[in-house]
Design a protein around this motif. Structure first.
Motif, PDB file in Angstrom:
ATOM      1  N   ILE A  97       0.848  -1.381   0.164  1.00  0.00           N
ATOM      2  CA  ILE A  97      -0.093  -0.170  -0.036  1.00  0.00           C
ATOM      3  C   ILE A  97       0.976   1.055   0.011  1.00  0.00           C
ATOM      4  O   ILE A  97       0.703   2.191  -0.821  1.00  0.00           O
ATOM      5  N   LEU A  98       1.734   1.434   1.162  1.00  0.00           N
ATOM      6  CA  LEU A  98       2.871   2.240   0.739  1.00  0.00           C
ATOM      7  C   LEU A  98       3.433   2.588  -0.378  1.00  0.00           C
ATOM      8  O   LEU A  98       3.841   3.643  -0.834  1.00  0.00           O
ATOM      9  N   LYS A  99       3.999   1.463  -1.032  1.00  0.00           N
ATOM     10  CA  LYS A  99       4.982   1.384  -2.362  1.00  0.00           C
ATOM     11  C   LYS A  99       3.928   1.922  -3.284  1.00  0.00           C
ATOM     12  O   LYS A  99       4.474   2.842  -3.958  1.00  0.00           O
ATOM     13  N   LYS A 100       2.845   1.558  -3.536  1.00  0.00           N
ATOM     14  CA  LYS A 100       1.899   1.911  -4.378  1.00  0.00           C
ATOM     15  C   LYS A 100       1.469   3.402  -4.374  1.00  0.00           C
ATOM     16  O   LYS A 100       1.399   4.150  -5.329  1.00  0.00           O
ATOM     17  N   ALA A 101       1.563   4.167  -2.869  1.00  0.00           N
ATOM     18  CA  ALA A 101       1.289   5.369  -2.799  1.00  0.00           C
ATOM     19  C   ALA A 101       2.396   6.247  -3.337  1.00  0.00           C
ATOM     20  O   ALA A 101       2.008   7.378  -3.773  1.00  0.00           O
ATOM     21  N   LYS A 102       3.434   5.682  -2.926  1.00  0.00           N
ATOM     22  CA  LYS A 102       4.840   6.544  -3.363  1.00  0.00           C
ATOM     23  C   LYS A 102       4.802   6.515  -4.925  1.00  0.00           C
ATOM     24  O   LYS A 102       5.323   7.559  -5.680  1.00  0.00           O
ATOM     25  N   GLU A 103       4.169   5.629  -5.660  1.00  0.00           N
ATOM     26  CA  GLU A 103       4.096   5.636  -6.977  1.00  0.00           C
ATOM     27  C   GLU A 103       2.953   6.542  -7.909  1.00  0.00           C
ATOM     28  O   GLU A 103       2.907   6.769  -8.758  1.00  0.00           O
ATOM     29  N   GLY A 104       2.084   6.991  -6.603  1.00  0.00           N
ATOM     30  CA  GLY A 104       1.243   7.771  -7.238  1.00  0.00           C
ATOM     31  C   GLY A 104      -0.231   7.049  -7.521  1.00  0.00           C
ATOM     32  O   GLY A 104      -1.140   7.696  -8.050  1.00  0.00           O
ATOM     33  N   ARG A 105      -0.421   6.061  -7.114  1.00  0.00           N
ATOM     34  CA  ARG A 105      -1.550   4.972  -7.343  1.00  0.00           C
ATOM     35  C   ARG A 105      -2.747   5.416  -6.315  1.00  0.00           C
ATOM     36  O   ARG A 105      -2.256   5.200  -5.018  1.00  0.00           O
ATOM     37  N   ILE A 106      -3.733   5.522  -6.609  1.00  0.00           N
ATOM     38  CA  ILE A 106      -4.890   5.911  -5.962  1.00  0.00           C
ATOM     39  C   ILE A 106      -5.336   4.458  -5.347  1.00  0.00           C
ATOM     40  O   ILE A 106      -5.501   3.324  -6.229  1.00  0.00           O
ATOM     41  N   GLN A 107      -5.568   4.295  -4.128  1.00  0.00           N
ATOM     42  CA  GLN A 107      -6.178   2.883  -3.415  1.00  0.00           C
ATOM     43  C   GLN A 107      -7.443   3.119  -2.568  1.00  0.00           C
ATOM     44  O   GLN A 107      -7.135   4.153  -1.746  1.00  0.00           O
ATOM     45  N   GLU A 108      -8.014   2.258  -2.544  1.00  0.00           N
ATOM     46  CA  GLU A 108      -9.348   2.383  -1.475  1.00  0.00           C
ATOM     47  C   GLU A 108      -8.894   2.215  -0.213  1.00  0.00           C
ATOM     48  O   GLU A 108      -9.823   2.792   0.666  1.00  0.00           O
ATOM     49  N   GLU A 109      -7.821   1.661   0.053  1.00  0.00           N
ATOM     50  CA  GLU A 109      -7.106   1.508   1.499  1.00  0.00           C
ATOM     51  C   GLU A 109      -6.846   2.818   2.395  1.00  0.00           C
ATOM     52  O   GLU A 109      -6.562   2.966   3.271  1.00  0.00           O
ATOM     53  N   ILE A 110      -6.597   3.760   1.195  1.00  0.00           N
ATOM     54  CA  ILE A 110      -6.291   5.014   1.820  1.00  0.00           C
ATOM     55  C   ILE A 110      -7.209   6.225   1.452  1.00  0.00           C
ATOM     56  O   ILE A 110      -7.469   6.254   0.355  1.00  0.00           O
ATOM     57  N   ASN A 111      -7.686   6.702   2.456  1.00  0.00           N
ATOM     58  CA  ASN A 111      -9.038   7.441   2.465  1.00  0.00           C
ATOM     59  C   ASN A 111      -8.508   9.182   2.229  1.00  0.00           C
ATOM     60  O   ASN A 111      -7.335   9.249   1.995  1.00  0.00           O
ATOM     61  N   ASP A 112      -9.558   9.991   1.907  1.00  0.00           N
ATOM     62  CA  ASP A 112      -9.051  11.296   1.768  1.00  0.00           C
ATOM     63  C   ASP A 112      -8.251  12.088   2.819  1.00  0.00           C
ATOM     64  O   ASP A 112      -7.701  13.058   2.605  1.00  0.00           O
ATOM     65  N   GLU A 113      -8.420  11.496   4.090  1.00  0.00           N
ATOM     66  CA  GLU A 113      -7.609  12.028   5.270  1.00  0.00           C
ATOM     67  C   GLU A 113      -6.189  11.644   5.352  1.00  0.00           C
ATOM     68  O   GLU A 113      -5.523  11.407   6.182  1.00  0.00           O
ATOM     69  N   PHE A 114      -5.710  10.559   4.297  1.00  0.00           N
ATOM     70  CA  PHE A 114      -4.632   9.644   4.362  1.00  0.00           C
ATOM     71  C   PHE A 114      -4.375   8.773   5.611  1.00  0.00           C
ATOM     72  O   PHE A 114      -3.560   8.660   5.900  1.00  0.00           O
ATOM     73  N   GLU A 115      -5.723   8.293   5.802  1.00  0.00           N
ATOM     74  CA  GLU A 115      -5.527   7.196   7.043  1.00  0.00           C
ATOM     75  C   GLU A 115      -5.760   5.780   5.969  1.00  0.00           C
ATOM     76  O   GLU A 115      -6.525   5.581   5.169  1.00  0.00           O
ATOM     77  N   CYS A 116      -4.906   4.990   6.436  1.00  0.00           N
ATOM     78  CA  CYS A 116      -5.031   3.584   5.945  1.00  0.00           C
ATOM     79  C   CYS A 116      -5.715   2.764   6.635  1.00  0.00           C
ATOM     80  O   CYS A 116      -5.668   2.299   7.852  1.00  0.00           O
ATOM     81  N   SER A 117      -6.908   2.052   5.723  1.00  0.00           N
ATOM     82  CA  SER A 117      -7.876   1.228   6.451  1.00  0.00           C
ATOM     83  C   SER A 117      -7.078  -0.354   6.853  1.00  0.00           C
ATOM     84  O   SER A 117      -7.879  -1.011   7.702  1.00  0.00           O
ATOM     85  N   LYS A 118      -5.837  -0.476   6.417  1.00  0.00           N
ATOM     86  CA  LYS A 118      -5.170  -1.820   6.724  1.00  0.00           C
ATOM     87  C   LYS A 118      -4.125  -1.575   7.651  1.00  0.00           C
ATOM     88  O   LYS A 118      -3.454  -2.542   7.999  1.00  0.00           O
ATOM     89  N   TYR A 119      -4.086  -0.510   8.240  1.00  0.00           N
ATOM     90  CA  TYR A 119      -3.082  -0.221   9.373  1.00  0.00           C
ATOM     91  C   TYR A 119      -3.426  -1.195  10.446  1.00  0.00           C
ATOM     92  O   TYR A 119      -4.604  -1.396  11.266  1.00  0.00           O
ATOM     93  N   ASN A 120      -2.515  -2.178  11.004  1.00  0.00           N
ATOM     94  CA  ASN A 120      -2.512  -3.088  11.983  1.00  0.00           C
ATOM     95  C   ASN A 120      -1.336  -2.673  12.930  1.00  0.00           C
ATOM     96  O   ASN A 120      -0.250  -3.227  12.696  1.00  0.00           O
ATOM     97  N   PRO A 121      -1.478  -2.242  14.019  1.00  0.00           N
ATOM     98  CA  PRO A 121      -0.676  -1.943  15.075  1.00  0.00           C
ATOM     99  C   PRO A 121       0.260  -3.102  15.429  1.00  0.00           C
ATOM    100  O   PRO A 121      -0.072  -4.041  15.530  1.00  0.00           O
ATOM    101  N   ILE A 122       1.644  -2.733  15.689  1.00  0.00           N
ATOM    102  CA  ILE A 122       2.616  -3.712  15.969  1.00  0.00           C
ATOM    103  C   ILE A 122       2.410  -3.955  17.396  1.00  0.00           C
ATOM    104  O   ILE A 122       2.260  -5.312  17.838  1.00  0.00           O
ATOM    105  N   ASN A 123       2.127  -3.380  18.192  1.00  0.00           N
ATOM    106  CA  ASN A 123       1.935  -3.693  19.654  1.00  0.00           C
ATOM    107  C   ASN A 123       0.494  -3.855  19.956  1.00  0.00           C
ATOM    108  O   ASN A 123      -0.336  -2.792  20.679  1.00  0.00           O
ATOM    109  N   LYS A 124      -0.262  -4.880  19.600  1.00  0.00           N
ATOM    110  CA  LYS A 124      -1.687  -5.034  19.772  1.00  0.00           C
ATOM    111  C   LYS A 124      -1.601  -6.338  20.659  1.00  0.00           C
ATOM    112  O   LYS A 124      -1.014  -7.100  20.474  1.00  0.00           O
TER     113      LYS A 124
END
Length: 190
Positions: A163-190
């Motif tokens: 997701i991050l790689k595609k965002a750096k390439e300029g690709r629009i993805q449904e996982e990143i919303n208009d506020e630039f929050e990632c819906s697939k975010y999974n915290p390391i310390n969960k």
């Protein structure tokens, strides 16, 4: 960082390519091969653009390597030789001529015509070329860094997050919303 180049006015796309002809020995006539080749005028102007660009570029500070992964603005001030010419027809030869000299690939050039004037005695094009602040889908380098900093706390980051790689390439993805929050975010310390 930016540069300025004053270059010969490019040949219009309408006159840039011609049909190639071969010779038919049976009929002793020329026959079309079906190929399109650059006209003699196109070749001559391309060489003149490249020579002028190399000469002027050698006297300026420009980061060619930066153009390999980032976009650039190419602001154009065009001095046409006559009224009624279409500026859009000039950019094919211009951008192809500057490829591998000023920038790595003309697919990363954001061309903007700023002004068109008529100068029949000295037709030319003046380019102001500068780095675009955008990085992929992000407005700036700082915007990207802030997003990437949040990513470091996600389990996907350590696995080279696609997701991050595609965002750096300029690709629009449904996982990143208009506020630039990632819906697939999974915290390391969960």
């Amino acid at each position: 960082m930016g540069i300025e180049l004053t270059l010969p006015l490019p040949v219009s796309i309408n006159k840039l390519y011609i049909n190639q002809f071969g010779y038919n020995p049976k009929s002793r006539s020329r026959i079309p091969t079906g190929k399109r080749i650059m006209s003699k005028e196109g070749v001559k102007v391309k060489e003149a653009i490249q020579t002028a660009a190399k000469t002027q570029l050698s006297k300026q500070d420009w980061d060619y390597e930066w153009t390999k992964e980032n976009y650039i603005y190419q602001d154009c001030y065009i001095y046409m030789n006559r009224l009624g010419r279409d500026d859009n027809n000039l950019f094919k030869l211009l951008n192809d001529s500057l490829e591998k000299i000023v920038y790595d690939n003309d697919s990363r050039v954001l061309t903007r015509t700023q002004r068109i004037l008529i100068d029949k005695d000295e037709p030319r094009i003046i380019l102001n070329i500068s780095q675009s602040p955008h990085r992929g889908i992000f407005e700036s380098e700082d915007h990207l860094k802030n997003f990437e900093q949040k990513c470091r706390g996600c389990k996907r980051f350590g696995r080279n997050c696609s997701i991050l790689k595609k965002a750096k390439e300029g690709r629009i993805q449904e996982e990143i919303n208009d506020e630039f929050e990632c819906s697939k975010y999974n915290p390391i310390n969960k």
